[in-house]
Design an enzyme around this catalytic site. Sequence first.
Site, PDB file in Angstrom:
ATOM      1  CD  GLU A  51      -2.651   1.592   2.591  1.00 49.13           C
ATOM      2  OE1 GLU A  51      -3.279   2.333   2.428  1.00 49.13           O
ATOM      3  OE2 GLU A  51      -2.055   1.037   3.459  1.00 49.13           O
ATOM      4  CG  ASP A  76       2.834   7.741   3.982  1.00 47.55           C
ATOM      5  OD1 ASP A  76       4.087   8.530   4.122  1.00 47.55           O
ATOM      6  OD2 ASP A  76       1.688   7.816   3.670  1.00 47.55           O
ATOM      7  CG  ASP A 125      -1.877  15.752  -3.339  1.00 45.23           C
ATOM      8  OD1 ASP A 125      -2.335  16.246  -4.829  1.00 45.23           O
ATOM      9  OD2 ASP A 125      -1.473  16.878  -2.234  1.00 45.23           O
ATOM     10  CE  LYS A 129      -1.529  24.792  -8.524  1.00 49.60           C
ATOM     11  NZ  LYS A 129      -1.552  26.129  -8.058  1.00 49.60           N
ATOM     12  CE1 TYR A 200     -12.330  10.394  12.135  1.00 51.46           C
ATOM     13  CE2 TYR A 200     -10.838  11.703  10.546  1.00 51.46           C
ATOM     14  CZ  TYR A 200     -11.982  11.751  11.940  1.00 51.46           C
ATOM     15  OH  TYR A 200     -12.634  13.019  11.941  1.00 51.46           O
ATOM     16  CD  GLU A 202     -13.551   4.378   2.042  1.00 54.36           C
ATOM     17  OE1 GLU A 202     -14.143   3.875   1.480  1.00 54.36           O
ATOM     18  OE2 GLU A 202     -12.268   3.730   2.507  1.00 54.36           O
TER      19      GLU A 202
END
Length: 248
Positions: A51, A76, A125, A129, A200, A202
Amino acid sequence: MGKNKLAKFAEMETFPHVFQYPFARLQQESFPLKGRWREDFFHNDHPIVLELGCGKGEYTIGLGELYPEKNFIGVDVKGARIWTGAKASHEAGMTNVAFLRGEIESLTSFFAPGEVDEIWITFPDPQMKKVTKRLTSSRFLLRYLEVLHPGGSIHLKTDSPFLYTYTKAFVELNRQTILVDKDDLYDGAFDDKILGIKTYYERQWLSRGLTIKYLHFIPEVPEGGYVEPDIEIEPDSYRSFSRSRRVQ
């Protein structure tokens, strides 16, 4: 850096299933489990699922509970976020879950070619841009393919209409094999165990009437290489409070 973050980093050093290898550390030493995750850590031959941008690890843990026959690794760069899932999974005694603090760009430093069977990208995210920063852009897909087993798949779960539209256009343009395409995951027409996992944020998005989109596909570089879609996409009409908080 606040004392709370320092305390979390220190506690994570005591967790046997957490590996902290930010870019600076990778410049000094190689990652010991590359190509050896199954043998030296999980001690089984089960599929490995990543993930990416796992945040607090809610989805990593949820998947690990649903699929004990698979190994899950949450990735992460933000250690203070990983701490939440790392602590919960450690206290629960989960043996098929691990966490890796490191950059997604460094995946090939952590995993050998073909070592990964599936990749989940949950609520990233949308990077409206800059194409190259989108986790479903050709830049990142090429990186994923370096570690994915042939035929391995990618799951995208997002609240962003912009990212969903971009990714679907990319996948269709490059003739990737689509396994599931849902522009409203909770419309009642999709029956899968993953519906039971809601982070949470979601749950907060759903309470606001936002729809969750889901794409599951098998990536493969087409002849001539990937092509980015040349389309105009309407920007998201809201700002997700999850993303604004994630940068804290």
